[in-house]
Design an enzyme around this catalytic site. Structure first.
Site, PDB file in Angstrom:
ATOM      1  N   HIS A 211       0.842  -1.207   0.000  1.00  0.00           N
ATOM      2  CA  HIS A 211       0.000   0.000   0.000  1.00  0.00           C
ATOM      3  C   HIS A 211       0.870   1.248   0.000  1.00  0.00           C
ATOM      4  O   HIS A 211       0.661   2.168  -0.799  1.00  0.00           O
ATOM      5  CB  HIS A 211      -0.905  -0.042   1.230  1.00  0.00           C
ATOM      6  CG  HIS A 211      -1.717   1.195   1.459  1.00  0.00           C
ATOM      7  ND1 HIS A 211      -3.062   1.258   1.200  1.00  0.00           N
ATOM      8  CD2 HIS A 211      -1.380   2.416   1.952  1.00  0.00           C
ATOM      9  CE1 HIS A 211      -3.517   2.465   1.505  1.00  0.00           C
ATOM     10  NE2 HIS A 211      -2.516   3.181   1.977  1.00  0.00           N
ATOM     11  N   GLU A 212       1.861   1.296   0.897  1.00  0.00           N
ATOM     12  CA  GLU A 212       2.710   2.482   0.997  1.00  0.00           C
ATOM     13  C   GLU A 212       3.579   2.646  -0.247  1.00  0.00           C
ATOM     14  O   GLU A 212       3.784   3.774  -0.724  1.00  0.00           O
ATOM     15  CB  GLU A 212       3.559   2.425   2.261  1.00  0.00           C
ATOM     16  CG  GLU A 212       2.770   2.338   3.554  1.00  0.00           C
ATOM     17  CD  GLU A 212       1.727   3.429   3.725  1.00  0.00           C
ATOM     18  OE1 GLU A 212       1.862   4.492   3.084  1.00  0.00           O
ATOM     19  OE2 GLU A 212       0.769   3.219   4.476  1.00  0.00           O
TER      20      GLU A 212
ATOM     21  N   HIS B 253       1.543   4.178  -2.953  1.00  0.00           N
ATOM     22  CA  HIS B 253       1.284   5.608  -2.787  1.00  0.00           C
ATOM     23  C   HIS B 253       2.257   6.457  -3.610  1.00  0.00           C
ATOM     24  O   HIS B 253       1.931   7.584  -3.996  1.00  0.00           O
ATOM     25  CB  HIS B 253       1.363   6.012  -1.320  1.00  0.00           C
ATOM     26  CG  HIS B 253       0.046   5.970  -0.609  1.00  0.00           C
ATOM     27  ND1 HIS B 253      -1.091   6.546  -1.121  1.00  0.00           N
ATOM     28  CD2 HIS B 253      -0.306   5.420   0.588  1.00  0.00           C
ATOM     29  CE1 HIS B 253      -2.100   6.355  -0.280  1.00  0.00           C
ATOM     30  NE2 HIS B 253      -1.655   5.677   0.760  1.00  0.00           N
TER      31      HIS B 253
ATOM     32  N   GLU C 121      -6.084   6.480  -1.712  1.00  0.00           N
ATOM     33  CA  GLU C 121      -6.046   5.346  -0.790  1.00  0.00           C
ATOM     34  C   GLU C 121      -6.608   4.083  -1.439  1.00  0.00           C
ATOM     35  O   GLU C 121      -6.115   2.980  -1.197  1.00  0.00           O
ATOM     36  CB  GLU C 121      -6.814   5.680   0.484  1.00  0.00           C
ATOM     37  CG  GLU C 121      -6.245   6.841   1.272  1.00  0.00           C
ATOM     38  CD  GLU C 121      -4.835   6.584   1.790  1.00  0.00           C
ATOM     39  OE1 GLU C 121      -4.461   5.392   1.952  1.00  0.00           O
ATOM     40  OE2 GLU C 121      -4.101   7.558   2.012  1.00  0.00           O
TER      41      GLU C 121
ATOM     42  N   ASP D  94      -4.693   0.657  -1.872  1.00  0.00           N
ATOM     43  CA  ASP D  94      -5.209  -0.605  -1.336  1.00  0.00           C
ATOM     44  C   ASP D  94      -5.152  -1.711  -2.383  1.00  0.00           C
ATOM     45  O   ASP D  94      -4.710  -2.834  -2.107  1.00  0.00           O
ATOM     46  CB  ASP D  94      -6.654  -0.426  -0.855  1.00  0.00           C
ATOM     47  CG  ASP D  94      -6.750   0.250   0.501  1.00  0.00           C
ATOM     48  OD1 ASP D  94      -5.731   0.303   1.217  1.00  0.00           O
ATOM     49  OD2 ASP D  94      -7.844   0.724   0.849  1.00  0.00           O
TER      50      ASP D  94
END
Length: 686
Positions: A523-524, A527, A584, A588
């Site tokens: 997830h990070e 980003h 987000e 995800d």
């Protein structure tokens, strides 16, 4: 970024990943096999078909058996871990507070003194609002626009963002420089939409807010009729600020909040605001380049300074002072603050115990000092080493994925790979702890200790301007159950607080670790390539490295995920804001895909792992992912989340990504009529 309680960069918030559900729907899971580490079999509702609602299948019994505690607005996997960390921190602080031999100025002494003063309830009750008398006297002494601006600057030094906000941060287009930033703020309600929306619920909240403000003025000693007038004044001023503020969706475009100018240009743009005096009041008379996040907002502020009476401004500033400090004062202020912010806005039924509130305040004031003591007790080298290995494997999987994409050109792919390789990784705790030697903590006043800590942090932040970038710095405290990606540092950060079960267990099987912490790592990483992150290059600069055709392809794919999530109903008939949550949601989905690829890559050249607890490795991967997002949440808090939070509620953080993953459908043998989206509608980005 609009609240008067401060400005905050939020990337992933496990404590706000929430959902609202019913109870009493499921029968117990039956299993005669031993429970493998990492998967909570007692949470699984076998009466639910996994292909129809995997979120309830993985978490149904947990949802039924875990009502929200009275002092919480939600309760979930992150909350359980947070409470576990609190128990460790509580013991650390109790020991520190009683340690008479700790040297003056030491880490143990500072955190112990701060906590001990906050726990001295008798002294706090006896003091009432008296510790703030000097601050109220400063506001009362305002006699002209210059002294008004001086007071605004003074409050900003205390982390009270009255009228607007100020902070030092990297130049979006030159990440090697720290510059001054001015940003919209000055509101007592959570977001500008609370002032501008005309639905019945918003009207009711505004009415309750005015009553709350009036009650606070009464607690300060004002007569009821006067307090009611003052509350109306506050509401009128804040409404003007709100109407000139950008929406949260508008602020998601980094170019829309980047307007670098000189002090001369700023003075010319907002004729009613003498910025030279403001910056002098901050202690920084020559700020150099200034980024003005929302020019139209500041133009309105300039007009208001010359048209709003000084008496009205004094009323407004009194409110923001008490609003920011109420939680550290005597019980009448604490209870009224909780009644509105905790119960009306969040739905909580009871105030949290004092020790938990003081612990949280200690973490906010002396986070890295407390973190040093926490790491010694709760985070070992084995966990750090295993987490680093997982991050390396996830980065390798994303590299493979970037190399295989057929919708970007070679030039864009080359830049994407360069950015991925440049992503820095921070695990566990900082290599260099923050120095708190300049922060005075005494036994006098809890609220004043908090304000001194806020001013210390403000001064530390201010001194960064014009200095070399410190890339060792962390933007999160060590015990926090959270993680983040910083586009300007181009880094991902995972504190010790989150590197624990149910998200990570160094002794658990790979399937559950890749599904749990692996999907968060992914997830990070994603980003860096979501609709905001993709606009920054490998060096952390706001720079377009996309070809027009590749950008068009990206926008078309991201439009699908916006449409998908905008169709989900979160509570009553309130839908998720697909534009606000786009970044987000992309992270995800991308994170889960990358974690799955990394897990499959880890199996290469090895014997296939056997089933555990009756589940294949792939099934355990998806179960670990879904169980990390289990959460019950009050309807009031869901509404607050939908209005202000860039994350989707937990249920949709599970079902949304899974509906786009054929790997999940294959793992559970899902056919037609399952949660899987039609091929033409599946989101395929990273």
């Amino acid at each position: 970024m609009n609240t008067a309680k401060g400005l905050q960069l939020s990337v992933l918030s496990l404590l706000l990943a929430m959902n609202a559900t019913g109870a009493g729907l499921f029968s117990p899971t039956k299993s005669s096999e031993p429970t493998g580490p990492g998967i909570d079999l007692k949470s699984i509702a076998t009466t639910v078909r996994p292909c129809q609602d995997f979120y309830l299948y993985a978490n149904g019994l947990w949802i039924e058996r875990n009502p929200i505690p009275a002092d919480r607005t939600s309760w979930g996997a992150g909350s359980e871990l947070y409470e576990k960390n609190l128990a460790v921190l509580h013991q650390i602080l109790e020991d520190a507070a009683q340690n008479k031999n700790a040297p003056a100025g030491s880490v143990t002494r500072k955190v112990g003194d701060f906590y001990r003063v906050g726990m001295d309830e008798a002294k706090i009750e006896a003091g009432g609002v008296a510790p703030l008398n000097k601050e109220f006297a400063r506001i009362a002494a305002i006699k002209d626009i210059q002294s008004l601006q001086d007071e605004i600057a003074h409050l900003h030094r205390l982390n009270i963002s009255a009228v607007h906000g100020f902070f030092a941060y990297q130049d979006f287009k030159d990440s090697t420089r720290i510059i001054a930033n001015l940003y919209q703020a000055g509101l007592g309600l959570p977001d500008r939409d609370y002032y501008t929306s005309v639905d019945e619920k918003s009207n009711e909240i505004r009415k309750q807010y005015v009553e709350h403000v009036a009650k606070m003025f009464e607690l300060l000693g004002d007569k009821p009729s006067q307090a009611a007038d003052e509350a109306k004044t506050v509401m009128d001023l804040e409404t003007r600020l709100a109407k000139s503020s950008m929406t949260q969706v508008e602020q998601r475009d980094p170019n829309a909040v980047y307007h670098k100018m000189s002090l001369t240009d700023l003075n010319a743009m907002t004729a009613g605001y003498a910025w030279n005096g403001y910056f002098a009041g901050l202690g920084f008379a020559t700020p150099g380049d200034i980024n003005v996040g929302q020019p139209e907002f500041f133009k309105e502020v300039g007009k208001m300074l010359t048209t709003v009476s000084l008496d009205d401004w004094k009323t407004y500033l009194r409110w923001h002072l008490i609003n920011a400090t109420a939680g550290k004062l005597s019980s009448p202020f604490v209870k009224e603050d909780f009644r509105f912010n905790g119960t009306i806005l969040g739905g909580a039924k009871e105030l949290r115990p004092r020790w938990k509130r003081v612990l949280q305040a200690t973490d906010q004031a002396l986070g890295e000092a407390l973190g040093q003591l926490y790491v010694d007790k709760a985070f070992g080298p084995e966990a750090k080493s295993r987490a680093k290995e997982l991050v390396a494997n996830l980065k390798a999987a994303l590299r493979d994925r970037l190399g295989a994409l057929d919708w970007i050109s070679e030039g864009t792919r080359k830049q994407a790979l360069r950015k991925l390789d440049a992503i820095a990784v921070k695990i566990g705790y900082p290599d260099k702890w923050r120095d708190y030697s300049g922060l005075a903590v005494d036994g006098g006043s809890y609220v004043l200790n908090g304000m001194q800590a806020d001013e210390f942090e403000f001064e530390r932040n201010l001194k960064k301007i014009g200095k070399p970038i410190d890339r060792t710095e962390w933007g999160i405290t060590t015990p926090t159950v959270d993680a983040y990606y910083n586009p300007n540092f181009n880094e991902i950060v995972f504190p010790a607080g989150i590197l624990q079960p149910p998200f990570f267990d160094a002794k658990a099987d790979d399937a559950t670790n890749y599904g749990g912490i692996g999907s968060i790592i992914g997830h990070e990483l994603t980003h860096g390539f979501d609709d905001q992150g993709r606009q920054f290059d490998a060096d952390g600069n706001l720079k377009n490295w996309w070809t027009p055709d590749d950008e068009k392809n990206y926008n078309a794919r991201s439009a699908l995920i916006e449409k998908q999530y905008s169709g989900y109903i979160a509570v009553d008939m309130l839908r998720i804001n697909g534009k606000l949550t786009m970044g987000e949601n992309i992270a995800d989905l991308g994170g889960l895909k990358i974690a799955y690829l990394a897990f499959q890559k880890s199996l290469e050249g090895k014997p296939r792992p056997p089933k555990l607890d009756g589940y294949t490795p792939e099934q355990r991967f998806f179960l670990a992912f879904a169980q990390g997002w289990r959460r019950n949440m009050r309807p009031e808090a869901v509404r607050l989340m939908i209005a202000t939070d860039p994350h989707s509620p937990a249920r949709f953080r599970v079902l949304g990504p899974l509906s786009n993953m054929p790997e999940f459908l294959s793992a559970f043998g899902c056919g037609a009529g399952s949660i899987g989206r039609p091929e033409a509608l599946r989101v395929k980005i990273w």
